[in-house]
Design a protein around this motif. Structure first.
Motif, PDB file in Angstrom:
ATOM      1  N   SER A 147       0.767  -1.171   0.079  1.00  0.00           N
ATOM      2  CA  SER A 147       0.025  -0.114   0.215  1.00  0.00           C
ATOM      3  C   SER A 147       0.941   1.357   0.010  1.00  0.00           C
ATOM      4  N   SER A 148       0.746   2.418   0.873  1.00  0.00           N
ATOM      5  CA  SER A 148       1.204   3.400   0.932  1.00  0.00           C
ATOM      6  C   SER A 148       1.119   4.251   2.235  1.00  0.00           C
ATOM      7  N   ALA A 149       2.159   4.870   2.582  1.00  0.00           N
ATOM      8  CA  ALA A 149       1.903   5.650   3.712  1.00  0.00           C
ATOM      9  C   ALA A 149       0.705   6.743   3.466  1.00  0.00           C
ATOM     10  N   VAL A 150       0.417   7.133   2.479  1.00  0.00           N
ATOM     11  CA  VAL A 150      -0.470   8.165   2.024  1.00  0.00           C
ATOM     12  C   VAL A 150      -1.912   7.563   2.272  1.00  0.00           C
ATOM     13  N   ALA A 151      -2.121   6.290   2.399  1.00  0.00           N
ATOM     14  CA  ALA A 151      -3.637   5.540   2.610  1.00  0.00           C
ATOM     15  C   ALA A 151      -3.900   6.070   4.172  1.00  0.00           C
ATOM     16  N   HIS A 152      -2.987   6.378   4.980  1.00  0.00           N
ATOM     17  CA  HIS A 152      -3.452   6.825   6.374  1.00  0.00           C
ATOM     18  C   HIS A 152      -3.258   8.232   6.697  1.00  0.00           C
ATOM     19  N   SER A 153      -2.960   9.190   5.518  1.00  0.00           N
ATOM     20  CA  SER A 153      -3.032  10.507   6.063  1.00  0.00           C
ATOM     21  C   SER A 153      -3.324  11.332   4.758  1.00  0.00           C
ATOM     22  N   GLY A 154      -3.053  10.961   3.609  1.00  0.00           N
ATOM     23  CA  GLY A 154      -3.429  11.758   2.357  1.00  0.00           C
ATOM     24  C   GLY A 154      -2.136  12.347   1.737  1.00  0.00           C
ATOM     25  N   SER A 170      -8.717  -0.572   3.030  1.00  0.00           N
ATOM     26  CA  SER A 170      -9.963  -0.935   3.624  1.00  0.00           C
ATOM     27  C   SER A 170     -10.383  -2.282   3.101  1.00  0.00           C
ATOM     28  N   LEU A 171     -10.022  -2.398   1.983  1.00  0.00           N
ATOM     29  CA  LEU A 171     -10.259  -4.090   1.299  1.00  0.00           C
ATOM     30  C   LEU A 171      -9.467  -4.945   1.858  1.00  0.00           C
ATOM     31  N   VAL A 172      -8.296  -4.713   2.301  1.00  0.00           N
ATOM     32  CA  VAL A 172      -7.499  -5.374   3.289  1.00  0.00           C
ATOM     33  C   VAL A 172      -7.850  -5.877   4.477  1.00  0.00           C
ATOM     34  N   GLN A 173      -8.723  -5.121   5.188  1.00  0.00           N
ATOM     35  CA  GLN A 173      -9.334  -5.188   6.250  1.00  0.00           C
ATOM     36  C   GLN A 173     -10.551  -6.114   6.290  1.00  0.00           C
ATOM     37  N   SER A 174     -11.296  -5.850   5.274  1.00  0.00           N
ATOM     38  CA  SER A 174     -12.616  -6.559   4.860  1.00  0.00           C
ATOM     39  C   SER A 174     -12.227  -8.003   4.690  1.00  0.00           C
ATOM     40  N   ALA A 175     -11.264  -8.241   3.821  1.00  0.00           N
ATOM     41  CA  ALA A 175     -10.788  -9.456   3.526  1.00  0.00           C
ATOM     42  C   ALA A 175     -10.019 -10.432   4.432  1.00  0.00           C
ATOM     43  N   ALA A 176      -9.488  -9.780   5.412  1.00  0.00           N
ATOM     44  CA  ALA A 176      -8.963 -10.463   6.759  1.00  0.00           C
ATOM     45  C   ALA A 176      -9.808 -11.039   7.349  1.00  0.00           C
ATOM     46  N   VAL A 177     -10.922 -10.240   7.646  1.00  0.00           N
ATOM     47  CA  VAL A 177     -11.958 -10.862   8.472  1.00  0.00           C
ATOM     48  C   VAL A 177     -12.633 -11.986   7.803  1.00  0.00           C
ATOM     49  N   GLU A 178     -13.057 -11.669   6.374  1.00  0.00           N
ATOM     50  CA  GLU A 178     -13.906 -12.840   5.777  1.00  0.00           C
ATOM     51  C   GLU A 178     -13.116 -13.976   5.938  1.00  0.00           C
ATOM     52  N   LEU A 179     -11.684 -13.942   5.520  1.00  0.00           N
ATOM     53  CA  LEU A 179     -10.788 -15.186   5.125  1.00  0.00           C
ATOM     54  C   LEU A 179     -10.257 -15.566   6.390  1.00  0.00           C
ATOM     55  N   ALA A 180     -10.422 -15.058   7.758  1.00  0.00           N
ATOM     56  CA  ALA A 180      -9.995 -15.436   8.779  1.00  0.00           C
ATOM     57  C   ALA A 180     -10.375 -17.032   9.212  1.00  0.00           C
ATOM     58  N   GLU A 181     -11.627 -17.398   8.630  1.00  0.00           N
ATOM     59  CA  GLU A 181     -12.165 -19.043   8.914  1.00  0.00           C
ATOM     60  C   GLU A 181     -11.139 -19.787   8.096  1.00  0.00           C
ATOM     61  N   ARG A 182     -10.591 -19.598   7.120  1.00  0.00           N
ATOM     62  CA  ARG A 182      -9.465 -20.146   6.312  1.00  0.00           C
ATOM     63  C   ARG A 182      -8.169 -20.076   6.914  1.00  0.00           C
ATOM     64  N   ARG A 183      -8.026 -19.120   7.907  1.00  0.00           N
ATOM     65  CA  ARG A 183      -6.657 -18.688   8.387  1.00  0.00           C
ATOM     66  C   ARG A 183      -5.547 -18.194   7.350  1.00  0.00           C
ATOM     67  N   VAL A 184      -6.355 -17.497   6.556  1.00  0.00           N
ATOM     68  CA  VAL A 184      -5.775 -16.860   5.390  1.00  0.00           C
ATOM     69  C   VAL A 184      -5.334 -15.369   5.909  1.00  0.00           C
ATOM     70  N   LEU A 185      -4.435 -14.956   5.873  1.00  0.00           N
ATOM     71  CA  LEU A 185      -3.690 -13.841   6.414  1.00  0.00           C
ATOM     72  C   LEU A 185      -3.645 -12.760   5.405  1.00  0.00           C
ATOM     73  N   SER A 190       3.124  -0.451   3.982  1.00  0.00           N
ATOM     74  CA  SER A 190       2.789   0.863   3.542  1.00  0.00           C
ATOM     75  C   SER A 190       3.925   1.720   3.725  1.00  0.00           C
ATOM     76  N   PRO A 191       4.821   1.820   2.633  1.00  0.00           N
ATOM     77  CA  PRO A 191       5.912   2.579   2.595  1.00  0.00           C
ATOM     78  C   PRO A 191       5.778   4.012   2.542  1.00  0.00           C
ATOM     79  N   GLY A 192       6.693   4.689   2.982  1.00  0.00           N
ATOM     80  CA  GLY A 192       6.764   6.340   2.676  1.00  0.00           C
ATOM     81  C   GLY A 192       7.281   6.150   1.260  1.00  0.00           C
ATOM     82  N   VAL A 193       8.113   7.444   0.949  1.00  0.00           N
ATOM     83  CA  VAL A 193       8.919   7.663  -0.032  1.00  0.00           C
ATOM     84  C   VAL A 193      10.027   6.594  -0.279  1.00  0.00           C
ATOM     85  N   GLN A 244      -3.950  -5.787   8.976  1.00  0.00           N
ATOM     86  CA  GLN A 244      -3.160  -4.680   9.366  1.00  0.00           C
ATOM     87  C   GLN A 244      -2.078  -3.836   8.106  1.00  0.00           C
ATOM     88  N   SER A 245      -1.704  -2.887   8.428  1.00  0.00           N
ATOM     89  CA  SER A 245      -0.936  -2.175   7.260  1.00  0.00           C
ATOM     90  C   SER A 245       0.279  -1.568   8.083  1.00  0.00           C
TER      91      SER A 245
END
Length: 272
Positions: A147-154, A170-185, A190-193, A244-245
């Motif tokens: 991802s990118s550090a700008v995802a957390h600030s703009g 946001s997609l990462v968070q949703s997928a993490a919860v939905e796929l937790a039943e399969r233990r898929v992490l 999120s790098p800066g420059v 997480q990010s």
């Protein structure tokens, strides 16, 4: 080994998974190339996906991996990737996605084409990975996005990119919860420059010095440092790390965005 408190002590220096195969999207250069090398060093057979066939083959040759020339931002490209996995008969348990290019423009200057292109490059292919590729992964697999550090600030001058990366987070968070039943992490780094070839060209000369001054460590993040973080997350060494990010920005996001109170000696009195 069992500790005195009765808990098992693992070998922390041994990767959790090194036998399965890995796939790196955007493996042709920069962060992607370093990530491919990092995963290959654990013993993983690594598929190097890049839109540029020459770059994909070069990196695959460097690590003894498999080249896959495909535009993963298009459905036909994702189908090509799946075809290579099935043809090679590989069990891919580790996916690292590095695809993403920033288009620079102010929020009041973004045309419809640039907006759509930015979302397609950053978010749409991530959706296809989660929709089309993920069901073919074994339980306990890992999917890690850059991802990118700008995802957390703009990010001023990069509004479309920042919005797309925020959507990815946001997609990462949703997928993490939905796929937790399969233990898929499912996680993001999120790098800066980062001192990639493209960024080094953009920040040539005094511009690079200006950016470095804004970073507590005094320099840009390196592709190797991002790859090291990707390796830790992608190997699933911490089985409870998901949704997480992890920000890697040289301390920029930790800095109080005002002048240092002790620059002139005694700090000012605060009644608040």
């Amino acid at each position: 080994m069992v500790d005195r408190d009765g808990s098992e002590v693992p070998d922390y220096l041994t990767p959790v998974r090194s036998d399965g195969a890995a796939i790196v999207f955007g493996a042709g250069n920069g962060i992607g190339r370093q990530a491919a090398h990092a995963l290959a060093q654990t013993g993983k057979r690594t598929i190097c996906v890049d839109i540029d066939d020459r770059r994909a083959r070069r990196v695959a040759d460097e690590i003894g991996g498999i080249a896959c020339s495909a535009d993963a931002t298009e459905q036909v490209g994702m189908e090509r990737v799946i075809e290579v996995i099935e043809t090679e008969g590989l069990v891919v348990d580790c996916v690292v996605d590095v695809i993403g290019v920033a288009y620079f423009s102010r929020v009041d200057e973004i045309d419809d084409g640039s907006w759509d292109r930015q979302l397609a490059i950053v978010v749409d292919h991530a959706r296809r990975i989660l929709r089309d590729l993920q069901p073919r992964l074994p339980d306990g697999a890992t999917i890690t996005f850059v991802s990118s550090a700008v995802a957390h600030s703009g990010g001023q001058g990069m509004a479309a990119y920042a919005a797309a990366k925020a959507a990815l987070h946001s997609l990462v968070q949703s997928a993490a919860v939905e796929l937790a039943e399969r233990r898929v992490l499912v996680n993001a780094v999120s790098p800066g420059v980062v001192a990639t070839p493209r960024m080094n060209e953009l920040l040539a000369g005094k511009r690079a010095e200006e950016f470095a001054r804004a970073i507590p460590l005094g320099r840009l993040v390196t592709p190797q440092e991002v790859a090291a973080a990707l390796l830790f997350v992608a190997l699933g060494s911490c089985g409870s790390l998901t949704g997480q990010s992890i920000v890697i920005d040289g301390g920029v996001s930790a800095r109080f965005p005002y002048p240092d109170f002790v620059d002139r000696g005694r700090p000012p009195r605060s009644d608040g």
